[in-house]
Design an enzyme around this catalytic site. Structure first.
Site, PDB file in Angstrom:
ATOM      1  CG  ASP A  49      -1.892   0.861   1.072  1.00 33.30           C
ATOM      2  OD1 ASP A  49      -1.786   2.154   0.511  1.00 33.30           O
ATOM      3  OD2 ASP A  49      -3.119   0.628   2.002  1.00 33.30           O
TER       4      ASP A  49
ATOM      5  NE  ARG B 277      -4.530   3.295   0.139  1.00 29.10           N
ATOM      6  CZ  ARG B 277      -5.630   2.557   0.584  1.00 29.10           C
ATOM      7  NH1 ARG B 277      -6.941   3.410   0.297  1.00 29.10           N
ATOM      8  NH2 ARG B 277      -5.610   1.523   1.375  1.00 29.10           N
TER       9      ARG B 277
END
Length: 199
Positions: free
Chosen positions: A128, A130
């Site tokens: 991930d 983000r």
């Protein structure tokens, strides 16, 4: 609220009949244009509004792709906030932060048998990519310090809990459909998402 650039009323939802406000912010450049959708002026009228940090998903949000349940989660949140008020922080970080084209490349690898995390790693990315720092900036810009966080992702909780008082954790439903069963199962098993696939 000097950090707010513009605040405009509009109707949203699948039938375009739910009143909301779209809010933009001064801090973000053209490549990073995050927005907030505010329902029932929750940032001004509620001590701890519902808040969802929703990362952009063109395939799910716009086309309701069978590969994920992002669009369904977004629609569910909009309908919930139409009743209770709340804030959707719509973050422009497609494909868990790897971008649209790389996400489609990951889809190719998933079609060959990899799960969503394995595909990201094969392309040279983390599970991930983000960051939710901009979400914190947006809440600060709206003057919101206490929230009820709408998410199934423990990473989102951990990313902002030191900066915002999370008074309640609200899960979304699991939207299982043909084509996303493996994706949801992988998020539950490997990403520790709060997803009950037995419902």
């Amino acid at each position: 609220m000097t950090d707010v650039r513009a605040r405009v009323a509009l109707n949203v939802g699948t039938n375009s009949d739910i009143p909301a406000e779209i809010v933009t912010f001064k801090q973000f450049d053209v490549g990073n244009e995050h927005i907030a959708l505010v329902f029932k002026q929750a940032d001004l009228t509620q001590e701890a509004p519902l808040v969802r940090m929703h990362s952009e998903c063109l395939t799910g949000d716009v086309f309701h792709s069978s590969r994920c349940d992002c669009g369904e989660q977004l629609d569910e949140t909009i309908n919930k906030m139409a009743v209770e008020g709340g804030i959707i922080l719509y973050l422009r970080q497609e494909g868990r932060g790897i971008g649209l084209y790389n996400k489609i490349d990951a889809y190719v690898l998933q079609s060959q048998g990899m799960n969503t995390y394995e595909a990201n790693r094969h392309l040279g990315f983390g599970d991930d990519e983000r960051s939710f720092d901009d979400a914190i900036t947006m809440l600060n810009g709206l003057g919101v310090t206490k929230i009820k966080l709408v998410t199934n992702n423990p990473r989102k909780i951990n990313a902002i809990k030191e900066h915002v008082d999370i008074v309640e954790h609200v899960k979304t439903s699991a939207f299982v459909k043909k084509g996303n069963e493996g994706y949801l199962s992988t998020k539950a098993r490997f990403g520790a998402h709060f997803i009950d696939l037995d419902d």
